[in-house]
Design a protein around this motif. Structure first.
Motif, PDB file in Angstrom:
ATOM      1  N   CYS A 130      -8.315  -6.658  11.593  1.00  0.00           N
ATOM      2  CA  CYS A 130      -6.919  -7.083  11.675  1.00  0.00           C
ATOM      3  C   CYS A 130      -6.768  -8.567  11.361  1.00  0.00           C
ATOM      4  O   CYS A 130      -5.696  -8.997  10.928  1.00  0.00           O
ATOM      5  CB  CYS A 130      -6.337  -6.763  13.052  1.00  0.00           C
ATOM      6  SG  CYS A 130      -7.115  -7.639  14.425  1.00  0.00           S
ATOM      7  N   HIS A 132      -1.489  -6.392   6.130  1.00  0.00           N
ATOM      8  CA  HIS A 132      -2.489  -6.430   5.053  1.00  0.00           C
ATOM      9  C   HIS A 132      -3.901  -6.294   5.565  1.00  0.00           C
ATOM     10  O   HIS A 132      -4.743  -5.692   4.931  1.00  0.00           O
ATOM     11  CB  HIS A 132      -2.333  -7.717   4.233  1.00  0.00           C
ATOM     12  CG  HIS A 132      -2.432  -8.949   5.060  1.00  0.00           C
ATOM     13  ND1 HIS A 132      -3.632  -9.472   5.465  1.00  0.00           N
ATOM     14  CD2 HIS A 132      -1.473  -9.745   5.573  1.00  0.00           C
ATOM     15  CE1 HIS A 132      -3.412 -10.559   6.186  1.00  0.00           C
ATOM     16  NE2 HIS A 132      -2.097 -10.749   6.275  1.00  0.00           N
ATOM     17  N   GLY A 133      -4.210  -6.849   6.728  1.00  0.00           N
ATOM     18  CA  GLY A 133      -5.559  -6.777   7.264  1.00  0.00           C
ATOM     19  C   GLY A 133      -6.577  -7.423   6.337  1.00  0.00           C
ATOM     20  O   GLY A 133      -6.236  -8.066   5.347  1.00  0.00           O
ATOM     21  N   LEU A 134      -7.832  -7.263   6.674  1.00  0.00           N
ATOM     22  CA  LEU A 134      -8.939  -7.789   5.874  1.00  0.00           C
ATOM     23  C   LEU A 134      -9.975  -6.689   5.708  1.00  0.00           C
ATOM     24  O   LEU A 134     -10.224  -5.922   6.628  1.00  0.00           O
ATOM     25  CB  LEU A 134      -9.586  -8.986   6.582  1.00  0.00           C
ATOM     26  CG  LEU A 134      -8.693 -10.198   6.836  1.00  0.00           C
ATOM     27  CD1 LEU A 134      -9.396 -11.176   7.768  1.00  0.00           C
ATOM     28  CD2 LEU A 134      -8.348 -10.870   5.532  1.00  0.00           C
ATOM     29  N   GLU A 135     -10.573  -6.625   4.537  1.00  0.00           N
ATOM     30  CA  GLU A 135     -11.600  -5.629   4.281  1.00  0.00           C
ATOM     31  C   GLU A 135     -12.882  -6.330   3.890  1.00  0.00           C
ATOM     32  O   GLU A 135     -12.913  -7.138   2.964  1.00  0.00           O
ATOM     33  CB  GLU A 135     -11.172  -4.672   3.169  1.00  0.00           C
ATOM     34  CG  GLU A 135     -12.161  -3.547   2.940  1.00  0.00           C
ATOM     35  CD  GLU A 135     -11.691  -2.540   1.902  1.00  0.00           C
ATOM     36  OE1 GLU A 135     -12.420  -1.568   1.679  1.00  0.00           O
ATOM     37  OE2 GLU A 135     -10.608  -2.739   1.315  1.00  0.00           O
ATOM     38  N   THR A 155       0.805  -1.216   0.000  1.00  0.00           N
ATOM     39  CA  THR A 155       0.000   0.000   0.000  1.00  0.00           C
ATOM     40  C   THR A 155       0.840   1.269   0.000  1.00  0.00           C
ATOM     41  O   THR A 155       0.318   2.345  -0.110  1.00  0.00           O
ATOM     42  CB  THR A 155      -0.927   0.038   1.222  1.00  0.00           C
ATOM     43  OG1 THR A 155      -0.116  -0.027   2.391  1.00  0.00           O
ATOM     44  CG2 THR A 155      -1.903  -1.117   1.200  1.00  0.00           C
ATOM     45  N   CYS A 180      -8.953  -1.727  13.273  1.00  0.00           N
ATOM     46  CA  CYS A 180      -9.819  -2.907  13.234  1.00  0.00           C
ATOM     47  C   CYS A 180     -11.191  -2.528  13.780  1.00  0.00           C
ATOM     48  O   CYS A 180     -11.303  -1.921  14.849  1.00  0.00           O
ATOM     49  CB  CYS A 180      -9.207  -4.034  14.068  1.00  0.00           C
ATOM     50  SG  CYS A 180     -10.254  -5.508  14.184  1.00  0.00           S
ATOM     51  N   GLU A 181     -12.205  -2.858  13.059  1.00  0.00           N
ATOM     52  CA  GLU A 181     -13.577  -2.525  13.436  1.00  0.00           C
ATOM     53  C   GLU A 181     -13.970  -3.190  14.761  1.00  0.00           C
ATOM     54  O   GLU A 181     -14.771  -2.652  15.520  1.00  0.00           O
ATOM     55  CB  GLU A 181     -14.494  -3.005  12.311  1.00  0.00           C
ATOM     56  CG  GLU A 181     -15.844  -2.411  12.226  1.00  0.00           C
ATOM     57  CD  GLU A 181     -15.913  -0.909  12.016  1.00  0.00           C
ATOM     58  OE1 GLU A 181     -16.849  -0.321  12.568  1.00  0.00           O
ATOM     59  OE2 GLU A 181     -15.080  -0.318  11.309  1.00  0.00           O
ATOM     60  N   ILE A 233      -4.101  -1.268  11.967  1.00  0.00           N
ATOM     61  CA  ILE A 233      -3.744  -2.349  11.052  1.00  0.00           C
ATOM     62  C   ILE A 233      -2.533  -1.907  10.245  1.00  0.00           C
ATOM     63  O   ILE A 233      -2.632  -1.049   9.376  1.00  0.00           O
ATOM     64  CB  ILE A 233      -4.922  -2.710  10.131  1.00  0.00           C
ATOM     65  CG1 ILE A 233      -6.132  -3.105  10.970  1.00  0.00           C
ATOM     66  CG2 ILE A 233      -4.523  -3.829   9.168  1.00  0.00           C
ATOM     67  CD1 ILE A 233      -7.421  -3.227  10.190  1.00  0.00           C
ATOM     68  N   ARG A 293     -15.544  -2.070   5.893  1.00  0.00           N
ATOM     69  CA  ARG A 293     -14.975  -2.181   7.235  1.00  0.00           C
ATOM     70  C   ARG A 293     -13.682  -2.975   7.187  1.00  0.00           C
ATOM     71  O   ARG A 293     -13.560  -3.924   6.428  1.00  0.00           O
ATOM     72  CB  ARG A 293     -15.959  -2.863   8.191  1.00  0.00           C
ATOM     73  CG  ARG A 293     -17.200  -2.026   8.451  1.00  0.00           C
ATOM     74  CD  ARG A 293     -18.126  -2.688   9.440  1.00  0.00           C
ATOM     75  NE  ARG A 293     -18.639  -3.945   8.857  1.00  0.00           N
ATOM     76  CZ  ARG A 293     -19.194  -4.917   9.562  1.00  0.00           C
ATOM     77  NH1 ARG A 293     -19.294  -4.816  10.873  1.00  0.00           N
ATOM     78  NH2 ARG A 293     -19.650  -5.994   8.959  1.00  0.00           N
ATOM     79  N   PHE A 294     -12.704  -2.564   8.011  1.00  0.00           N
ATOM     80  CA  PHE A 294     -11.409  -3.233   8.077  1.00  0.00           C
ATOM     81  C   PHE A 294     -11.303  -4.034   9.365  1.00  0.00           C
ATOM     82  O   PHE A 294     -11.793  -3.616  10.411  1.00  0.00           O
ATOM     83  CB  PHE A 294     -10.272  -2.209   8.044  1.00  0.00           C
ATOM     84  CG  PHE A 294     -10.090  -1.575   6.705  1.00  0.00           C
ATOM     85  CD1 PHE A 294      -9.272  -2.167   5.754  1.00  0.00           C
ATOM     86  CD2 PHE A 294     -10.729  -0.396   6.392  1.00  0.00           C
ATOM     87  CE1 PHE A 294      -9.093  -1.579   4.511  1.00  0.00           C
ATOM     88  CE2 PHE A 294     -10.572   0.196   5.151  1.00  0.00           C
ATOM     89  CZ  PHE A 294      -9.744  -0.396   4.216  1.00  0.00           C
ATOM     90  N   PRO A 300      -5.704   2.224   8.988  1.00  0.00           N
ATOM     91  CA  PRO A 300      -7.080   1.944   9.424  1.00  0.00           C
ATOM     92  C   PRO A 300      -7.072   1.184  10.751  1.00  0.00           C
ATOM     93  O   PRO A 300      -6.079   0.555  11.108  1.00  0.00           O
ATOM     94  CB  PRO A 300      -7.638   1.067   8.292  1.00  0.00           C
ATOM     95  CG  PRO A 300      -6.433   0.424   7.689  1.00  0.00           C
ATOM     96  CD  PRO A 300      -5.326   1.414   7.827  1.00  0.00           C
TER      97      PRO A 300
END
Length: 116
Positions: A99, A88-91, A21, A78-79, A85, A96-97, A76
């Motif tokens: 971890c 890479h995290g998850l979206e 990123t 973590c929701e 994060i 919403r993001f 971002p």
């Protein structure tokens, strides 16, 4: 979302990295203006530091005195657990993001998986 990160001082230039990123650059065509970077306050904590660096992300340029401050301002959260994060995290499909997939599932999001 891509970012360009520049060190204010050649002695502290960042290694080239072209992926993920952020794009870390030793220097583009010209080094950033050291006097400007040195006199600019950190966008997060307000500290003025002679080894500050600038991050350009989504058309906005910020000056930071540390990666910690840059992460606090730009990364971002973590929701579910609210950590920043840095990987890479998850979206989720709704923007919403998270971890990890554990936090996504705890927030009711199904089907997301960590990449290994």
């Amino acid at each position: 979302m891509a970012a360009i990160i520049r060190a204010a001082d050649a002695r502290h230039a960042l290694p080239s990295y072209d992926g993920g990123t952020a794009r870390l650059l030793q220097w583009a065509d010209q080094p950033p203006d050291k006097e400007t970077a040195m006199s600019a306050a950190c966008a997060t904590c307000g500290n003025v530091y002679d080894k500050a660096f600038q991050v350009t992300m989504a058309g906005e340029t910020y000056t930071f005195d540390s990666f910690e401050c840059a992460a606090h301002k730009l990364a971002p959260s973590c929701e579910h657990c609210k950590v920043r994060i840095l990987g890479h995290g998850l979206e989720a499909g709704d923007g919403r993001f998270f971890c990890c997939d554990h936090c996504a599932e705890k927030a009711g999001v199904k089907g997301l998986r960590d990449r290994v």
